[in-house]
Enzyme design. Structure first.
Site, short mmCIF file in Angstrom:
data_model
loop_
_atom_site.label_atom_id
_atom_site.label_comp_id
_atom_site.label_asym_id
_atom_site.label_seq_id
_atom_site.Cartn_x
_atom_site.Cartn_y
_atom_site.Cartn_z
N ASP B 124 -12.09 2.61 -7.00
CA ASP B 124 -11.01 1.73 -6.57
C ASP B 124 -11.59 0.35 -6.29
OD1 ASP B 124 -8.40 1.13 -5.89
OD2 ASP B 124 -8.63 1.75 -3.81
N TYR B 126 -10.83 -4.00 -5.58
CA TYR B 126 -10.26 -4.79 -4.48
C TYR B 126 -10.04 -6.18 -5.08
CZ TYR B 126 -10.35 -6.04 0.62
OH TYR B 126 -10.08 -6.42 1.91
N ARG B 140 -10.24 -9.93 10.44
CA ARG B 140 -11.29 -10.85 10.90
C ARG B 140 -10.68 -12.24 11.09
NH1 ARG B 140 -13.20 -8.23 6.44
NH2 ARG B 140 -12.74 -10.10 5.21
N GLN B 239 -8.65 4.71 8.65
CA GLN B 239 -9.53 3.81 7.90
C GLN B 239 -10.23 2.81 8.82
OE1 GLN B 239 -7.34 1.65 4.90
NE2 GLN B 239 -9.10 0.45 4.26
N TYR B 243 -14.45 3.10 8.82
CA TYR B 243 -14.96 2.45 7.60
C TYR B 243 -16.25 1.66 7.78
CZ TYR B 243 -13.74 -2.49 8.26
OH TYR B 243 -13.70 -3.78 8.67
N LYS B 252 -8.40 7.36 2.90
CA LYS B 252 -7.91 7.21 1.53
C LYS B 252 -7.92 8.52 0.74
CE LYS B 252 -7.98 2.57 1.19
NZ LYS B 252 -6.92 1.76 0.58
N THR B 256 -4.01 10.33 -3.98
CA THR B 256 -3.83 9.15 -4.80
C THR B 256 -2.90 9.56 -5.93
OG1 THR B 256 -6.10 8.45 -4.31
CG2 THR B 256 -5.03 7.41 -6.20
N THR B 343 -5.06 -2.98 -4.35
CA THR B 343 -3.69 -3.40 -4.09
C THR B 343 -3.38 -4.73 -4.77
OG1 THR B 343 -3.90 -2.38 -1.93
CG2 THR B 343 -2.04 -3.86 -2.24
N GLU B 357 0.54 -5.39 4.71
CA GLU B 357 0.77 -6.82 4.44
C GLU B 357 2.25 -7.18 4.58
OE1 GLU B 357 -1.57 -6.05 0.68
OE2 GLU B 357 -1.75 -8.24 0.82
#
Lengths: 409, 409
Positions: B124, B126, B140, B239, B243, B252, B256, B343, B357
């Protein structure tokens, strides 16, 4: 039953009746065949099966006739125990009818090992508190070496299944993106300069669980077929640059080597010891009864010099906890999954399971053979990991070795 | 050749001659069979093969007779092109001998989709700069939303292959360790409270590369068979707690979901568009010529309301770059590997590909059907991801949908 075998050289070799590990072997260029290692021989299981010598184990026809253990793995502990019992009987000093069994024995010198199971998913944990603390000290010198989650759960991630290879497979030095020399600088692309090893122990799963269910910690051992040594080769520079925020990827995925013979969990029963106390107490889904530490002596040989000696009994998180955690969200384990412990390090420098720890990030070179020194691996270097239970000279159970030589990029 | 098909309903459905995606279908309780989707029918490939109607494609006998595409995937582009050409001919308005082909057509309503390929490794990425920036802003808030490596390489990680499931498979709300309410507090164990989706596009590999070699960016497309929609379900609380430092694991790995029909890369040729400019220029091993963006319209439906509309053409890292990067260290891709984009989010709120989001971490609930609101998913919720090329009402190429309903923990 006698613990002695009529097979010459089996007793005291670590591959006697107490062990009987499973693997796959091939004559040069031929199809692999399933076998059990006895001393310096492979006992071909298909030959025994065809001769009717395994009938009492009651396995479905053809279970042992292919090149992979996965059909056997899927059968579960009752079948494994029955097969093991019958093999022990056939190989015992007290056995009759050795002549047919003899035809199934082939000297290992005539055979090449092959990877004996198709790896479903490969998971790598991070279960040595000494290793996690050492890396924390190096990478985050100004904070607590252990992150807040570490004592609460067995931290792990998915590795790459396709590049799990059997001992002896050459390991090509990987290319990768190397970090900029200073913050904001340009990365470069080239062969890793910080090629490392990780000394690990891995378990291979038997029957899995349906998607949407979990394997309870108390049941986890019944889903574990056996153990192999694992060398989780690592490119530290690639890893350092890529791993935020999604974890290791190309710094690890180029190769993971395993020892050829899967030591059955049953063979390790006499070497189960209490695991280290866990503080804080784990959440209920991670609690187990009994002793799930494994007293396996381990060593790392680099270019002829033993550079580390350690033991897996110090691992903070146990394998039932690892499997219970890995499936706690309902994901499905399958026969042939490989779950590795993470680097096994002890408390002192000579007991660390990686070069980055043994040389403290490359600061303190190690003396290896012929007056040479090493920080990270050079082309042509050979690394051998070994494991055994009992005295080194006459182990009760041996894992043999996982060996790899670095080919140039 | 005519672009019209004699199969009723095929033209203009997104499943006409321009598409011809591959999948596996089964009558209830029966073995899956390979098929191509034409309109609302599955064309059973084994039936055509047995009738000799695919002879000119020159496939090895039995390639299409099993339940999985992997043997076809392994053959590579010349075989895929030959098969596609022959199927287009058989289904075209200009075709003779429709009677036999007709016997291979089964209404989809009589069939269940199955996962059409055995997943080797699942990776996967990103690769949406908007998604990575949004998550950086949330997690962050006091630093640059993109980490220094993000514009230098396609960040990615290995996910779990065992729990890749086909559209329609229920998704059980996962249990997991949930983070302490405050720093230093106690974690708990229970069903996730922040169950999310991720709208992604995934490619399925054909011929792989031997271990120790790489796939060059310029050659990568020849190793890609086709694309599916991917919903990378995520438990955000699990997560967040787990993580660091090794990346996502149980947050995750519980499921899927992929769309049932693998759209061949050839079908997407007319929809290749320039990808976004990359600044800084990527290192040479990540450079490609040509247009590797894919103009695929995408939408997310939650409980009957379309909550996001976006397009995959905005992905910063392209699929040839992803595959070149994933194999740059010499690891081996295999036929049937799944590589997902990460995503897919656009620049505005209504174009984001995840609930975290779309609701900005749960702060801004979304209106869904029946006057309800959602932040994260509730039990019983149904999510449908859709994708198509061309006008929505009469797409040239449709991906169909990937659908999942949340079952209680």
């Amino acid at each position: 039953m006698s613990e002695s075998s009529w097979v010459p050289g089996a007793d005291g070799s670590g591959f006697g009746l107490q062990n009987l590990p499973y693997g796959a072997v091939a004559r040069h260029g031929r199809e692999p065949r399933l076998a059990v290692r006895v001393g310096d021989h492979a006992l071909l299981l298909g030959v025994l099966e065809e001769a009717g010598l395994l009938a009492r184990a009651g396995l479905p026809a053809g279970t042992l006739g292919g090149p992979l253990l996965n059909p056997l793995l899927a059968l579960g502990r009752p079948a494994w125990s029955a097969l093991r019992a019958q093999l022990r009987e056939l190989l015992s000093d007290a056995a009759n009818g050795r002549a047919t069994v003899q035809t199934a024995l082939v000297p290992l010198a005539e055979l090449e090992p092959r990877l004996p199971f198709a790896v479903g998913d490969y998971v790598d944990f991070y279960s040595s508190i000494e290793h996690a603390s050492n890396l924390g000290r190096m990478f985050r010198p100004d904070s607590d070496p252990l992150l807040p989650n570490w004592r609460r759960l067995p931290v792990g991630y998915h590795g790459r299944a396709s590049s799990v290879v059997v001992s002896g497979t050459p390991v090509r030095r990987p290319h990768g993106q190397l970090p900029p020399a200073e913050a904001g600088g340009e990365p470069s692309f080239g062969p890793t300069r910080r090629l490392d090893i990780e000394l690990e122990l891995g378990f291979v799963t038997g029957p899995g669980n349906p998607l949407g269910t979990s394997i309870a910690a108390a049941d986890a051992a019944d889903h574990v077929f056996g153990f192999v040594l694992v060398n989780d080769w690592s490119a530290r520079d690639v890893q350092r640059w890529e791993y935020q925020p999604l974890g290791p990827f190309l710094g690890k995925s180029f190769a993971t080597s395993v020892s050829p013979w899967v030591v059955p969990l049953e063979a390790l029963d006499p070497f189960r010891v209490p695991a280290p106390a866990q503080d804080p107490a784990p959440l209920p889904y991670l609690r187990t009864d009994g002793s799930w530490g494994l007293d396996i002596a381990l060593e790392v040989e680099l270019e002829g010099a033993v550079v580390s000696r350690t033991n897996s009994s110090g691992l903070y998180w146990t394998f039932p906890q690892q499997l219970a955690h890995a499936t706690a969200n309902g994901t499905n384990a399958r026969p042939g999954d490989l779950y590795a412990s993470g680097t096994i390090s002890g408390p002192e420098p000579g007991t660390y399971g990686s070069l980055i720890e043994l040389t403290w990030g490359g600061r303190d070179p190690l003396a290896v053979g012929n007056g040479s020194q090493r920080t990270f691996l050079e082309d042509g270097d050979t690394v051998v990991l070994r494991g055994w239970c009992g005295p080194r000279e006459a182990p009760s159970v041996s894992f043999g070795e996982v060996r790899g030589t670095i080919a140039p990029a």
